[in-house]
Design an enzyme around this catalytic site. Structure first.
Site, PDB file in Angstrom:
ATOM      1  N   PRO A   2       0.804  -1.209   0.000  1.00 50.28           N
ATOM      2  CA  PRO A   2       0.000   0.000   0.000  1.00 50.28           C
ATOM      3  C   PRO A   2       0.849   1.278   0.000  1.00 50.28           C
ATOM      4  O   PRO A   2       1.592   1.542   0.939  1.00 50.28           O
ATOM      5  CB  PRO A   2      -0.810  -0.123   1.289  1.00 50.28           C
ATOM      6  CG  PRO A   2      -0.866  -1.581   1.564  1.00 50.28           C
ATOM      7  CD  PRO A   2       0.457  -2.109   1.088  1.00 50.28           C
ATOM      8  N   GLU A   3       0.754   2.024  -1.057  1.00 53.67           N
ATOM      9  CA  GLU A   3       1.336   3.363  -1.148  1.00 53.67           C
ATOM     10  C   GLU A   3       0.163   4.336  -1.242  1.00 53.67           C
ATOM     11  O   GLU A   3      -0.973   3.951  -0.998  1.00 53.67           O
ATOM     12  CB  GLU A   3       2.260   3.461  -2.378  1.00 53.67           C
ATOM     13  CG  GLU A   3       3.343   2.371  -2.389  1.00 53.67           C
ATOM     14  CD  GLU A   3       4.255   2.421  -3.605  1.00 53.67           C
ATOM     15  OE1 GLU A   3       4.397   3.505  -4.199  1.00 53.67           O
ATOM     16  OE2 GLU A   3       4.824   1.386  -3.955  1.00 53.67           O
ATOM     17  N   LYS A  59       0.651   7.612   3.859  1.00 49.35           N
ATOM     18  CA  LYS A  59       0.136   6.240   3.761  1.00 49.35           C
ATOM     19  C   LYS A  59      -0.642   5.842   5.009  1.00 49.35           C
ATOM     20  O   LYS A  59      -0.897   4.652   5.226  1.00 49.35           O
ATOM     21  CB  LYS A  59       1.298   5.260   3.536  1.00 49.35           C
ATOM     22  CG  LYS A  59       2.125   5.560   2.278  1.00 49.35           C
ATOM     23  CD  LYS A  59       3.373   4.691   2.189  1.00 49.35           C
ATOM     24  CE  LYS A  59       4.291   5.182   1.074  1.00 49.35           C
ATOM     25  NZ  LYS A  59       5.597   4.493   1.079  1.00 49.35           N
ATOM     26  N   ARG A 280      16.640  -1.134  -2.788  1.00 52.76           N
ATOM     27  CA  ARG A 280      15.356  -1.621  -3.296  1.00 52.76           C
ATOM     28  C   ARG A 280      15.492  -2.158  -4.704  1.00 52.76           C
ATOM     29  O   ARG A 280      16.280  -1.631  -5.498  1.00 52.76           O
ATOM     30  CB  ARG A 280      14.319  -0.489  -3.358  1.00 52.76           C
ATOM     31  CG  ARG A 280      14.125   0.265  -2.100  1.00 52.76           C
ATOM     32  CD  ARG A 280      13.639  -0.665  -1.012  1.00 52.76           C
ATOM     33  NE  ARG A 280      13.516   0.055   0.235  1.00 52.76           N
ATOM     34  CZ  ARG A 280      12.466   0.820   0.526  1.00 52.76           C
ATOM     35  NH1 ARG A 280      11.484   0.919  -0.316  1.00 52.76           N
ATOM     36  NH2 ARG A 280      12.418   1.446   1.660  1.00 52.76           N
TER      37      ARG A 280
END
Length: 292
Positions: A2-3, A59, A280
């Site tokens: 979830p962003e 968020k 990342r």
DNA sequence: CACTTGACCTGTCCGC
DNA sequence: TGCGGACAGGTCAAGT
């Protein structure tokens, strides 16, 4: 994960479904880590409270209650907030668009039961997420809220604001900078990669090497990508679902994220590569995103 | 202070 | 088929 677009999609659903409902009971299966409030606070400020509205900052989801308390929730990587009316055992919509079966399941951390028989389930496979109850007036004072940067979809988020926010991170990569929630709110790995491709900027580019033209393009790309994703109900890779258990479809429109080995939409002869930036997994087109 | 890395978790996938 | 290990990534604490 979830962003901003995923959390906003959940918020839109909950804002339609929750206001007016009254909390009847709370169940926290397993450890209390996901919901650390003391039982006496829960009794006093949550049980019997009516939902007033649902907000979002970065968020973080904020479910405001009639008691002047707020349920603050961070979904982190695998969190879900799924609403079920008293009639639904398996959720709304066609089964093929639901990732969520009968609830509660073994990922369920918190169950809120409402007086009308409906339920809100906070599920979180990896247990990074949390939900806690606090006075509404205290929400702006929590560390995260004090430090978090501008909302990228607000009208006052201009390219000059982005430029100024980036000044503090001059010596880091642009990808690390836009993942920093104090620079801009709500951007995570998916939309960092998508917007950097849109702006034709290599994610390892040092912030101090960016021109104004680069930052303008990045600003436009960020706003466009986040807006499109909300329109598509967010991105579902593994676990993300909206408030009714439905997947988001943005990844069908993604240009680079999780598309390594596939052709770049701008350069069909060039394949998208996966590299590592800021710790990342990072997806780029090596032709349109040249190192600087 | 700026910046990077590791920890927190669990499910999945890959190679042997 | 089973198993160890790498990997996924949002945020914070601890490290350089």
């Amino acid at each position: 994960m979830p962003e901003l677009p995923e959390v906003e999609t959940v918020r839109l659903g909950l804002q339609r479904l929750l206001p007016g409902r009254v909390v009847a009971s709370v169940d926290v299966p397993g450890t209390a880590k996901s919901f650390p409030n003391a039982p006496e606070d829960v009794r006093q400020f949550l049980l019997g409270a009516q939902v007033a509205g649902v907000r979002r900052r970065a968020k973080v989801l904020l479910i405001d209650l009639s008691t002047q308390y707020t349920l603050v929730t961070h979904l982190k990587m695998t969190g879900q907030l799924v609403f079920r009316s008293d009639r639904e055992r398996f959720g709304a919509g066609h089964p093929s668009e639901s990732l969520v079966g009968e609830l509660p399941d073994r990922s369920t951390r918190v169950v809120l039961a409402f007086q009308d028989g409906s339920h809100l389930y906070f599920n979180d496979q990896r247990r990074f997420g949390w939900m806690r109850l606090m006075p509404t007036s205290e929400v702006p004072n929590i560390d995260f809220m004090r430090k978090v940067g501008p909302e990228p979809l607000e009208a006052d988020f201009t390219w000059q604001v982005l430029r100024d926010q980036l000044k503090r991170r001059a010596n880091t990569s642009i990808k690390a900078a836009i993942l920093d929630q104090t620079v801009v709110a709500g951007v995570g790995n998916i939309y960092a990669d998508e917007s950097l491709w849109g702006a034709k900027i290599h994610p390892k580019t040092l912030v101090k090497r960016l021109t104004d033209a680069n930052i303008k393009r990045l600003h436009t790309a960020l706003v466009d990508v986040l807006t499109l994703s909300i329109a598509k109900g967010g991105s579902t890779d593994h676990t993300y679902v909206d408030a009714e258990g439905r997947k988001g479809s943005y990844l069908a429109f993604a240009k680079v994220f999780r598309r390594e080995g596939q052709p770049c939409p701008r350069h069909p002869d060039t394949l998208i590569e996966k590299i590592r930036v800021a710790g990342r997994g990072t997806h780029i087109c090596p032709k349109c995103q040249r190192p600087k």
